[in-house]
Design an enzyme around this catalytic site. Structure first.
Site, PDB file in Angstrom:
ATOM      1  N   GLU A 442     -10.637   0.929  -0.847  1.00 25.91           N
ATOM      2  CA  GLU A 442     -11.349   0.507   0.778  1.00 25.91           C
ATOM      3  C   GLU A 442     -12.615   0.767   0.328  1.00 25.91           C
ATOM      4  O   GLU A 442     -12.921   1.543   1.500  1.00 25.91           O
ATOM      5  CB  GLU A 442     -10.579   0.849   1.713  1.00 25.91           C
ATOM      6  CG  GLU A 442      -9.156   0.437   1.934  1.00 25.91           C
ATOM      7  CD  GLU A 442      -8.319   0.980   3.025  1.00 25.91           C
ATOM      8  OE1 GLU A 442      -7.463   0.201   3.366  1.00 25.91           O
ATOM      9  OE2 GLU A 442      -8.277   2.171   3.239  1.00 25.91           O
ATOM     10  N   GLU A 510      -0.286  -0.969  -1.406  1.00 24.77           N
ATOM     11  CA  GLU A 510       0.396  -0.625  -0.400  1.00 24.77           C
ATOM     12  C   GLU A 510       1.134  -1.571   0.231  1.00 24.77           C
ATOM     13  O   GLU A 510       0.614  -2.709   0.469  1.00 24.77           O
ATOM     14  CB  GLU A 510      -0.702  -0.082   0.545  1.00 24.77           C
ATOM     15  CG  GLU A 510      -1.624   1.090  -0.088  1.00 24.77           C
ATOM     16  CD  GLU A 510      -2.965   1.570   1.167  1.00 24.77           C
ATOM     17  OE1 GLU A 510      -2.689   1.237   2.154  1.00 24.77           O
ATOM     18  OE2 GLU A 510      -3.770   2.176   0.573  1.00 24.77           O
TER      19      GLU A 510
END
Length: 1021
Positions: A442, A510
């Protein structure tokens, strides 16, 4: 410029990164591979002196000098995070930086920890180079030895080593000082989803190593194109090259020597081919023992041990292959975490994690979002676990600035980015368990990630590169996404889009956010993975709830989370999102995941003859490692069982078996019969004992006979007062409130069984996966504020019963939509109550919510009736999108055990496909409930409002009655806290419904609940 704000300075005097290994004086000691037997080793963990100042500039004068007076300093544990030891402020956030974003600058008030301790060295260190190793320090730090500045480092989750030979004195106490800065320019790269915790949180070690020894080495253990022979490549870096001889010995997993070769230090590398090697995989972690012996003339300088696993990793079109197979990751994301010690974890704790993962069929770990403690990789090699090793890099807070790639696409920051990845690869390069290097998490995308990929490929072309933020897959080898939805009217990409369009292998790095009660849809994702080669699995977010162990004034343990420490902004309970609760108790979701990813899929072909089909979900292992144990139950009674050894069934193959059971028995009227299959290890393994179950199956057998017809009989007396209606029969009394239209009480043999009868409800306490829709549920539709308006209460007597009909309007505050409900109670002379609730959507239907938490009734039962028995799915909670691990059978429990004690209280404990349930006290008196069409039920000592209002488990106060929920339908769980919302097919909607139940007060000394379930009441429904 302050050095802790100088992003161009990555270190001062820090040694070049290298593999984490030990050096021993003999081969025998090397095979033991323990710190104690090395040339010279001193662990510097323990109690240090400590002070925390508000900024580095407030450090006392000459604090780094050996004679600095430490009398005013406190004691602190190393390794440890200072916040969990009472210094500074606890703070949790998933996203935000805790200061203005102005890289590389950090707050002037920069909490700074000063650590001091003394150490001495013994004879073993003499004549050796002395290396001081820090395994993890957050965020940046300086080091002094005996008043001399040694160096500086940053990169919190990377190792840092310093040569302190010239500063250490023999035969005296040496002073070691470390100054740690909470904030540094490195913090901009360390915005991971976790508690902000500072200090020396991993081991501190002093090593004495021979000057003539190996400083670093690299092992590449590959396979040839036929996956038959092993290709071993070794390369070495010496501290001093002066004609040393290197002897390389390789022992196979059985201890047989398969290679013995010598080279000189000037050659620097060795290549060998090992015929017919045993492959390393997560299912078959075959490890060879490498011994590297260094001789200076006739003198043995050192022996270095290293475990070696031969495996091959390569891209092949739309898939990646391990040893020629497009494997499936059945993984979890894992942080280093401990509820008492923060990010301090021991080898023993990590080993418990790995053992538990193996026992729950997990085969892969993503080290989110930084390199883990070095212990983890040895254990993954040993037990068999695929690893995505992730760089200590996340810049998530920049996402909210409108310039997500602010520093990721700034070449000035290249050193900071590349250094972190290089140090990770240098430390971990020799571990066969590592399949991919991950560039971080991220942090958008940009030139610095392109450079990281180039360097990673140069350093290690044998592994793949992963980075989810490379949305166009410009540099990464794998197309990686997070929380990609299965269905959505407008959201893209969906899994279907990836299946159709992706030209590279895909993983979900994820997915299925394991927050509180949930996640749902594990099976739907896994079915897709199995159906498409290019979908190579994924990693659940995440392994551990990150609660902070705390105690009330009364000594009750509970766990705090974000916001509980005055931390603002905070993502609150978003850190309570694991498949393990903080005390390492597996949540129900972990059992569901174990079932969904189990290694054997069992299909019934003909249950009458015992014929079943087995499909191996292994990628490499043969199913002959299992025994099959089968058992047949008549309700709760075992009537037959047996064991057979599975034949040879190769990975991914099918086979049919016939179980040698006999169904030629006379079925008991009304009884249910279940076949349970358990696949158990034939022999003890490294991770589980013989007989441990890794897969299972459950089927209802086609042998059910009709129940015994019972006609309820007995005389009834009816007494009507102003606001009550009482029906008295033999040994029972039922009382109704004619105004509210409710069953007030049911008494059996003088004891109150029901304290408040069934009342319609659409509400359940929000679960963590409702977090995105709680405002909608509460502030738009006011679903937690229910109203029931009684339109009529009528009753009549028949020959066999009294029938009561109550018509109501049920809705919520300010709602124009509502249910028209009809309650019907048929009260039999036997004491049986036949209850029916029918609901019809009415009013302004178009203004109703498109999803309801549940449709059912809630009631109160005498608190003494705390023993529970039921026929339904169990033994743990299950929901419509999370029920694969819920097997049909008869289960015994207690009200307390039926409750899942989530860190954040919420709705829980549902059991699906229930046919009957009974609550009894310690004398066998209680309530029996059944439904021919089945129902959902849950029970606890708490109302939904109690669960809704409590922030922590310690806020819950038991009611003086048992709450019983009997439901027509429970809404799905989904994963909408971060991911897929409830799938359309699993939603509870504003729909017409009918719930029919038999409610009976009974005494188990007259008739058992199982026997009651065998009755077919001629008046029933």
């Amino acid at each position: 410029m302050k050095i802790w704000e100088n992003y161009q300075v990555d270190q001062i005097n820090r040694l070049e990164g290298r593999a984490h290994f030990l050096s021993f004086p003999t081969k025998e000691q090397a095979l033991l591979n323990e710190n104690k037997y090395t040339h010279a080793f001193k662990n510097l963990n323990g109690i240090w002196k400590f002070m925390l100042v508000d900024a580095p500039e407030y450090s006392p004068s000459k604090f780094y000098e050996a004679d600095f007076d430490t009398a005013e300093m406190a004691d602190i544990k190393v390794p440890g995070n200072w916040q969990v030891q009472g210094y500074g402020k606890m703070h949790y956030s998933d996203l935000w930086y805790n200061f203005p974003i102005n890289p590389p600058y950090v707050p002037t008030e920069n909490p700074t920890g000063i650590y001091k301790r003394q150490f001495t060295i013994d004879e073993s260190f003499k004549g050796k180079k002395m290396i001081l190793r820090f395994c993890g320090v957050d965020s940046a730090f300086h080091v002094w030895v005996n008043g001399h500045e040694v160096g500086y480092s940053k990169g919190a989750r990377n190792e840092a080593e310093f040569d302190i030979t010239e500063f250490v004195q023999e035969d005296v106490a040496n002073d070691l000082t470390v100054r740690v800065y909470q904030w540094s320019d490195g913090t901009y790269l360390e915005d991971q989803d976790m508690w902000w915790l500072s200090g020396i949180f991993r081991d501190v070690e002093l090593l004495g190593v021979p000057y003539a020894g190996i400083n670093d080495f690299k092992v590449v253990a590959d396979l040839d194109n036929d996956y038959k022979n092993g290709l071993l490549d070794l390369s070495f870096k010496f501290r001093e090259v002066k004609g040393q001889q290197i002897e390389v010995n390789l022992l196979d997993p059985s201890g047989k020597q398969v290679l013995s070769q010598k080279i000189t230090s000037e050659q620097e590398s060795l290549h060998a081919e090992i015929p017919d090697v045993r492959h390393w995989t997560a299912e078959t972690p075959e490890l060879y023992q490498l011994l590297i012996s260094v001789y200076d003339g006739e003198h043995l300088v050192e022996v270095i041990p290293q475990k070696v696993g031969f495996r091959n990793i390569r891209l092949a079109g739309e898939v990646f292959l391990v040893n020629g197979v497009a494997i499936k990751f059945k993984g979890v994301n894992r942080h280093d975490y401990n509820p008492r010690n923060g990010r301090v974890v021991s080898k023993e704790e990590i080993e418990k994690d790995i053992l538990l993962m193996k026992q729950f069929n997990i085969n892969a770990i993503r080290t989110s979002h930084y390199p883990a403690s070095y212990y983890l990789y040895d254990l993954c090699d040993e037990y068999g676990m695929y690893v995505i090793d992730e760089t200590d890099l996340e810049c998530h807070g920049f996402e909210l600035t409108g310039k997500y790639d602010w520093i990721s696409n700034d070449p000035e920051w290249e050193t900071a980015y590349v250094s972190r990845m290089v140090r990770m690869i240098q430390r971990d390069k020799n571990h066969p368990s590592i399949i991919m290097w991950s560039l971080g998490n991220e942090s958008a995308f940009g030139t610095n990630f392109v450079k990281m990929t180039e360097v990673a490929k140069e350093m290690d072309p044998t592994r793949l590169v992963h980075y989810e933020g490379d949305f166009e897959v410009e540099a990464a080898d794998i197309y990686s996404t997070m929380y990609t939805w299965l269905e959505h009217p407008s959201k893209k990409p969906l899994m279907e889009t990836i299946i159709q369009e992706s030209k590279k292998p895909h993983i979900l790095c994820e997915y299925c956010h394991a927050m509180g009660n949930g996640p749902g849809n594990l099976k739907e994702y896994q079915d897709l993975f199995y159906a498409h080669d290019k979908l190579q699995g994924g990693f659940i977010w995440e392994w551990f709830d990150h609660g902070i162990e705390s105690y009330t004034e009364d000594g009750e343990k509970y766990y705090r989370y974000g916001g509980d420490f005055g931390d603002d902004p905070s993502n609150k309970d978003f850190c309570i999102d694991g498949m393990l609760m903080p005390d390492r108790t597996p949540s129900p979701s972990l059992y569901e995941y174990k079932k969904v990813i189990e290694p054997i899929q069992t299909t019934a072909i003909d249950l009458k003859t015992g014929e079943i089909e087995l499909l191996s979900r292994f990628d490499f292992q043969n199913l002959q490692i299992f025994d099959l144990y089968y058992s047949i139950f008549e309700d709760e009674t075992l009537i037959e069982d047996g064991t057979i050894s599975l034949p040879s069934i190769p990975a991914r193959e099918k086979a049919t078996l016939t179980l040698p059971y006999n169904l030629d028995f006379v079925s008991k009227p009304g009884a249910s019969y279940f076949l349970n299959i358990s696949y158990q290890l034939k022999a003890t393994t490294a991770y589980a004992p013989r007989g441990f179950e890794l897969a299972s199956a459950n089927f209802e057998l086609p042998t059910k006979a009709a129940g015994v017809e019972i006609t309820p009989s007995g005389r009834l007396q009816v007494e009507e007062a102003d606001t009550t209606l009482s029906i008295t029969g033999t040994n029972f009394l039922a009382t109704f409130d004619t105004v509210r239209g409710t069953l007030q009480k049911l008494i059996k043999d003088g004891q109150t069984i029901i304290e408040r009868g069934p009342k319609f409800t659409m509400w359940r306490a929000p679960i963590s996966n409702d977090m995105e829709i709680i405002d909608e549920m509460k502030k738009q539709y006011f679903l937690h504020l229910e109203h029931e308006i009684v339109n009529s209460f009528d009753w009549k007597e028949t020959d066999q019963a009294v029938q009561i009909t109550v018509k109501t309007i049920n809705s919520t505050t300010n709602s124009a939509w509502h249910y028209k409900c009809t309650y019907t109670y048929t009260i039999c002379g036997s004491g049986d109550i036949l209850f029916n609730l029918a609901g019809v959507p009415s009013g302004k239907i178009d203004t109703a919510p498109n999803m309801l938490p549940r449709l059912g009734v809630t009631m109160h039962v005498n608190k003494d009736m705390n023993q529970v028995k039921y026929l339904g799915r169990g033994p743990r909670e299950n929901y419509v999108d999370s029920k694969e691990a819920g097997y049909l059978g008869v289960y015994r429990s207690t009200v307390a055990e039926m409750f899942t004690n989530y860190v954040v209280p919420q709705a829980n404990g549902n059991r699906m496909d229930t046919r009957w349930a009974a609550w009894t006290d310690d004398r066998g008196q209680g309530l029996f409930a059944e439904a021919a069409k089945g129902f959902n039920f849950s029970t606890s000592y708490y109302e939904e409002s109690d669960l809704d209002n409590a922030k922590h488990t310690c806020d819950l106060a038991e009611r003086d009655y048992v709450v019983v929920n009997l439901d027509y339908k429970q809404n799905a769980l989904g994963s909408y806290s971060c991911g897929q919302w409830q799938l359309e097919k699993y939603r509870t909607t504003f729909e017409e419904f009918e719930l029919s139940l038999r409610l009976t007060g009974f005494n188990a000394k007259e008739v058992d609940a199982v026997a009651l379930s065998h009755e077919d009441l001629t008046l029933l429904f």
